[in-house]
Design a protein around this motif. Sequence first.
Motif, PDB file in Angstrom:
ATOM      1  N   PRO A  76       0.825  -1.209   0.000  1.00  0.00           N
ATOM      2  CA  PRO A  76       0.000   0.000   0.000  1.00  0.00           C
ATOM      3  C   PRO A  76       0.858   1.258   0.000  1.00  0.00           C
ATOM      4  O   PRO A  76       1.947   1.271   0.571  1.00  0.00           O
ATOM      5  N   PRO A  77       0.392   2.348  -0.617  1.00  0.00           N
ATOM      6  CA  PRO A  77       1.094   3.622  -0.485  1.00  0.00           C
ATOM      7  C   PRO A  77       0.881   4.180   0.927  1.00  0.00           C
ATOM      8  O   PRO A  77       0.295   3.513   1.763  1.00  0.00           O
ATOM      9  N   GLY A  78       1.371   5.358   1.192  1.00  0.00           N
ATOM     10  CA  GLY A  78       1.187   5.981   2.509  1.00  0.00           C
ATOM     11  C   GLY A  78       2.505   6.133   3.224  1.00  0.00           C
ATOM     12  O   GLY A  78       3.546   6.277   2.598  1.00  0.00           O
ATOM     13  N   LYS A  79       2.442   6.105   4.551  1.00  0.00           N
ATOM     14  CA  LYS A  79       3.641   6.333   5.359  1.00  0.00           C
ATOM     15  C   LYS A  79       4.497   5.070   5.445  1.00  0.00           C
ATOM     16  O   LYS A  79       3.973   4.001   5.760  1.00  0.00           O
ATOM     17  N   TRP A  80       5.782   5.222   5.211  1.00  0.00           N
ATOM     18  CA  TRP A  80       6.687   4.081   5.242  1.00  0.00           C
ATOM     19  C   TRP A  80       7.965   4.396   6.013  1.00  0.00           C
ATOM     20  O   TRP A  80       8.330   5.560   6.185  1.00  0.00           O
ATOM     21  N   ALA A  81       8.627   3.322   6.449  1.00  0.00           N
ATOM     22  CA  ALA A  81       9.998   3.418   6.947  1.00  0.00           C
ATOM     23  C   ALA A  81      10.778   2.263   6.330  1.00  0.00           C
ATOM     24  O   ALA A  81      10.203   1.224   5.994  1.00  0.00           O
ATOM     25  N   ILE A  82      12.083   2.464   6.161  1.00  0.00           N
ATOM     26  CA  ILE A  82      12.987   1.428   5.647  1.00  0.00           C
ATOM     27  C   ILE A  82      14.004   1.139   6.739  1.00  0.00           C
ATOM     28  O   ILE A  82      14.561   2.075   7.321  1.00  0.00           O
ATOM     29  N   LEU A  83      14.228  -0.140   7.043  1.00  0.00           N
ATOM     30  CA  LEU A  83      15.190  -0.513   8.092  1.00  0.00           C
ATOM     31  C   LEU A  83      16.340  -1.314   7.482  1.00  0.00           C
ATOM     32  O   LEU A  83      16.131  -2.356   6.871  1.00  0.00           O
ATOM     33  N   ILE A  84      17.555  -0.781   7.662  1.00  0.00           N
ATOM     34  CA  ILE A  84      18.778  -1.408   7.150  1.00  0.00           C
ATOM     35  C   ILE A  84      19.651  -1.814   8.333  1.00  0.00           C
ATOM     36  O   ILE A  84      19.918  -0.996   9.215  1.00  0.00           O
ATOM     37  N   GLY A  85      20.113  -3.044   8.350  1.00  0.00           N
ATOM     38  CA  GLY A  85      20.921  -3.538   9.464  1.00  0.00           C
ATOM     39  C   GLY A  85      22.402  -3.204   9.326  1.00  0.00           C
ATOM     40  O   GLY A  85      22.830  -2.611   8.340  1.00  0.00           O
ATOM     41  N   PRO A  86      23.168  -3.584  10.348  1.00  0.00           N
ATOM     42  CA  PRO A  86      24.617  -3.359  10.315  1.00  0.00           C
ATOM     43  C   PRO A  86      25.284  -4.419   9.444  1.00  0.00           C
ATOM     44  O   PRO A  86      24.625  -5.343   8.950  1.00  0.00           O
ATOM     45  N   GLU A  87      26.601  -4.316   9.272  1.00  0.00           N
ATOM     46  CA  GLU A  87      27.331  -5.253   8.407  1.00  0.00           C
ATOM     47  C   GLU A  87      27.130  -6.704   8.859  1.00  0.00           C
ATOM     48  O   GLU A  87      27.055  -7.602   8.053  1.00  0.00           O
ATOM     49  N   GLY A  88      27.027  -6.929  10.167  1.00  0.00           N
ATOM     50  CA  GLY A  88      26.855  -8.294  10.665  1.00  0.00           C
ATOM     51  C   GLY A  88      25.416  -8.788  10.656  1.00  0.00           C
ATOM     52  O   GLY A  88      25.139  -9.884  11.118  1.00  0.00           O
ATOM     53  N   GLY A  89      24.498  -7.991  10.142  1.00  0.00           N
ATOM     54  CA  GLY A  89      23.096  -8.379  10.140  1.00  0.00           C
ATOM     55  C   GLY A  89      22.448  -8.186  11.506  1.00  0.00           C
ATOM     56  O   GLY A  89      23.079  -7.677  12.440  1.00  0.00           O
ATOM     57  N   PHE A  90      21.193  -8.585  11.606  1.00  0.00           N
ATOM     58  CA  PHE A  90      20.485  -8.523  12.882  1.00  0.00           C
ATOM     59  C   PHE A  90      20.688  -9.829  13.639  1.00  0.00           C
ATOM     60  O   PHE A  90      20.901 -10.883  13.037  1.00  0.00           O
ATOM     61  N   SER A  91      20.597  -9.779  14.969  1.00  0.00           N
ATOM     62  CA  SER A  91      20.628 -11.012  15.757  1.00  0.00           C
ATOM     63  C   SER A  91      19.318 -11.763  15.507  1.00  0.00           C
ATOM     64  O   SER A  91      18.322 -11.164  15.100  1.00  0.00           O
ATOM     65  N   PRO A  92      19.294 -13.081  15.751  1.00  0.00           N
ATOM     66  CA  PRO A  92      18.052 -13.828  15.536  1.00  0.00           C
ATOM     67  C   PRO A  92      16.884 -13.239  16.333  1.00  0.00           C
ATOM     68  O   PRO A  92      15.764 -13.150  15.829  1.00  0.00           O
ATOM     69  N   GLU A  93      17.144 -12.794  17.576  1.00  0.00           N
ATOM     70  CA  GLU A  93      16.074 -12.205  18.405  1.00  0.00           C
ATOM     71  C   GLU A  93      15.576 -10.896  17.780  1.00  0.00           C
ATOM     72  O   GLU A  93      14.369 -10.631  17.757  1.00  0.00           O
ATOM     73  N   GLU A  94      16.500 -10.081  17.312  1.00  0.00           N
ATOM     74  CA  GLU A  94      16.098  -8.819  16.678  1.00  0.00           C
ATOM     75  C   GLU A  94      15.280  -9.090  15.413  1.00  0.00           C
ATOM     76  O   GLU A  94      14.238  -8.462  15.190  1.00  0.00           O
ATOM     77  N   ALA A  95      15.765 -10.021  14.591  1.00  0.00           N
ATOM     78  CA  ALA A  95      15.062 -10.316  13.336  1.00  0.00           C
ATOM     79  C   ALA A  95      13.636 -10.799  13.629  1.00  0.00           C
ATOM     80  O   ALA A  95      12.674 -10.385  12.960  1.00  0.00           O
ATOM     81  N   GLU A  96      13.504 -11.632  14.661  1.00  0.00           N
ATOM     82  CA  GLU A  96      12.181 -12.146  15.043  1.00  0.00           C
ATOM     83  C   GLU A  96      11.266 -11.006  15.500  1.00  0.00           C
ATOM     84  O   GLU A  96      10.095 -10.923  15.110  1.00  0.00           O
TER      85      GLU A  96
END
Lengths: 246, 246
Positions: free
Chosen positions: A186-206
């Motif tokens: 859908p259009p409207g308000k958005w945010a984009i989330l980019i992780g660090p070089e090592g990626g997100f931790s499994p808990e963060e990704a979940e």
Amino acid sequence: MTDRAPKIRLFVEAELSQGTGLPLERDQANYLFNVMRLSVGSEILIFNGRDGEWRAEVVEANKRRGVLACREQTRAQSLPPDVWLLFAPIKKARTDFIVEKAAELGAREIHPVMTRYTNADRVRQDKLQAHAIEAAEQCGGVFVPPVSEPQKLTEALSALPLDRALMFCDERMEAATARDVLRSAPPGKWAILIGPEGGFSPEEAEMIRTRANTYPVTLGPRILRADTAAVAALTLWQSTLGDWAE
Amino acid sequence: MTDRAPKIRLFVEAELSQGTGLPLERDQANYLFNVMRLSVGSEILIFNGRDGEWRAEVVEANKRRGVLACREQTRAQSLPPDVWLLFAPIKKARTDFIVEKAAELGAREIHPVMTRYTNADRVRQDKLQAHAIEAAEQCGGVFVPPVSEPQKLTEALSALPLDRALMFCDERMEAATARDVLRSAPPGKWAILIGPEGGFSPEEAEMIRTRANTYPVTLGPRILRADTAAVAALTLWQSTLGDWAE
């Protein structure tokens, strides 16, 4: 100077309107009069992020001080589409680069977030804000995205209103391509989330994946550095849901 | 070391096959044994851009020399889609950045071109090639795009076969959006052309636009720096006609 469009663009803090006189700060006066060799009668373009762009004339000039007068509005104020960039800071030069590119590519707000695997030099909000201002000066922008102080990922996610869709870019996961996801999103308000070089931790990704209104995406078959991923994600968003699509 | 995937990835020139012994160059030996503190028995990943990726074991190590033995192929060789990047070099750091990003984003060949308004530091092909290699090492690539010596724009265009479509990005012209153009454009061999900060001269723009099989595009309503335009254009191409679309 009046038959050529002035080339220098300067961000100022003050309100801008017809005839307003603007005292210059010391570093601005130094830049205009010592570095760029302007003098009384020279014209530049100024903007403050709120009142559009104005043609201004130097009416007083000395080495450490000076005054500009607002002559005429040359562009109306405009806002970029409502997309925020949330990113994990990395090494200084690449973090500066992400902020510069987000400003160029028309992000509305820029939010550094600290994640479990964030391994960054110290993040100076004032320096990052200066990079966003310089990008707007260089690229003809009239809007400067605010850069927030760094927050923890958990706090940033809590503060993200649920009516704001989240494009979640994680190089390490299985997901549909950004193109396919954005085409049917859908259009409207958005945010984009980019992780660090090592990626997100499994808990963060979940935690991120289980947030409502969240769209996991992949950015192609090759691993991208975080700065590349930020530019690629903003490009795809702008060209699908933003103002490159018009 | 055998129960964990080796993390270090090294580009080598030699042919790779089962059991091959590879003498290391002095700077490689210094990096592996002095900087990274590897020793006999340590494992790394190596690739040469032609024979895929291999797990290799250090079988001889001293400060200035060393030998690796190829143990097992860990990834087959693969090629990125057939898109070339032609770009006008700019300041050194941003030129380096363009080459790094083109390698990350899966360009098949990288061609610096000198235009009328090109105002670049001296372009060193060997240094640019080293950036492409480093990008492949860092980002898990098995392919390294060749970087050509700089050529004049006229020569580069003459050398571009007419069966290779050209996506022509010029911030200063009227054209359809890259998204709309690429959606209806044919797949196959492509090149992307990005101009210098000052754009192309009117004569250059005319020469490019009148080339057969050429697609002028715009990259949104904001002026982008040349390095941003290169990343944005490669992203849009890969996500529409390249291997991000699969």
